[in-house]
Design a protein around this motif. Sequence first.
Motif, short mmCIF file in Angstrom:
data_model
loop_
_atom_site.label_atom_id
_atom_site.label_comp_id
_atom_site.label_asym_id
_atom_site.label_seq_id
_atom_site.Cartn_x
_atom_site.Cartn_y
_atom_site.Cartn_z
N THR A 183 0.86 -1.18 0.00
CA THR A 183 0.00 0.00 0.00
C THR A 183 0.90 1.24 0.00
N GLN A 185 2.64 4.58 0.76
CA GLN A 185 2.73 5.38 1.99
C GLN A 185 2.90 6.84 1.61
N PRO A 186 2.49 7.77 2.49
CA PRO A 186 2.79 9.18 2.21
C PRO A 186 4.31 9.36 2.11
N ALA A 189 7.08 9.14 5.15
CA ALA A 189 6.38 8.62 6.34
C ALA A 189 7.41 7.99 7.28
N GLY A 191 9.59 5.59 9.18
CA GLY A 191 9.90 4.21 8.82
C GLY A 191 11.33 4.15 8.29
N ARG A 242 6.71 -6.40 6.44
CA ARG A 242 5.56 -5.50 6.57
C ARG A 242 4.44 -5.90 5.61
N GLU A 246 0.76 -7.33 6.50
CA GLU A 246 -0.44 -6.64 5.99
C GLU A 246 -1.38 -7.62 5.28
#
Length: 286
Positions: A183, A185-186, A189, A191, A242, A246
């Motif tokens: 997905t 991510q902005p 972000a 991480g 990750r 998810e």
Amino acid sequence: MSESEIAAGPNAAQSDYWNQVAGPKWVRLADSMDARLAPILDLLLARAGTQPDEHVLDIGCGAGTSTLALAGQVGASGRVVGIDISAPMLTRARQRVADRALTNISFLEADAQTHNFGPDLFDRVVSRFGVMFFADPAAAFRNLRGAMRPGGRLCFVCWAPLADNPHWQIPLEIAARHLGPPTPQPPHAPGPMAFSDQAYLRGILEEAGFRNPRITMENVSLIGTTPEEEAALACVMGPTARLIEERTPPEPVHEALRREIAEAFRPFAGAEEMKLPAAVYAVSAE
Ligand SMILES: C[S@@+](CC[C@H](N)C(=O)[O-])C[C@H]1O[C@@H](n2cnc3c(N)ncnc32)[C@H](O)[C@@H]1O
């Protein structure tokens, strides 16, 4: 600062992640993570140039590997403070210090973005991969700058872009073929890849009041054991893990992923160890 105070602050989501999910994994894998990341610790120590008697702050110190190494550099009359939001990681770090009966190390369970350190405390602020998780990085680095002595230096390593880190990109591409792409991510972000854009990182440090930021990309090798163990690790730590967390694939898909990743890693296997190409930014500022 207690775990509940950290959890009520701006980095609550990261606190949750590093206390409940990633911290326990790092503790379980601490010895192999140390071996894996040893070349990056060497790079950080060489760049930090810590001197005897200095006072050093180790941000996101985790299980204390860099804290112990820095304590060796500053000597008995120096001091190293490790700060982290992860209780399980700090428990492991405290245990390591107790085992060695060291007296020049202390730990803080607190959020480095908001903790009130007090002024003029540290000659150096150092980190191996512990500064990319702040909700407001400019505020965090401003806070850290406030704890530094005049003439103090910031020195840390963070990950360069994914495309320069095949140890992550290879398994992630395989997992994405099976599970769909991650997905989006902005940008920036919190991480591991938050600072992989050099211009953004430089801007953050300047906004926080640091002078002369110097960012160099360094190619390093991560030290692994076997392709199978590397594949298993990729499935529990990092971007591939990750994606798996998810999508929660059934075990047969998980098993197929591990097999395919192990085959893709095989060319990096040597007689005694694996060397996986990686790239980090070595960052320093005054
Ligand atoms: C990738 S781990 C690196 C650990 C250690 N520096 C090492 O190299 O072994 C990132 C660490 O940063 C810590 N961390 C994340 N956000 C933090 C924050 N706001 N304040 C203090 N520590 C933080 C995590 O709990 C974790 O231990």
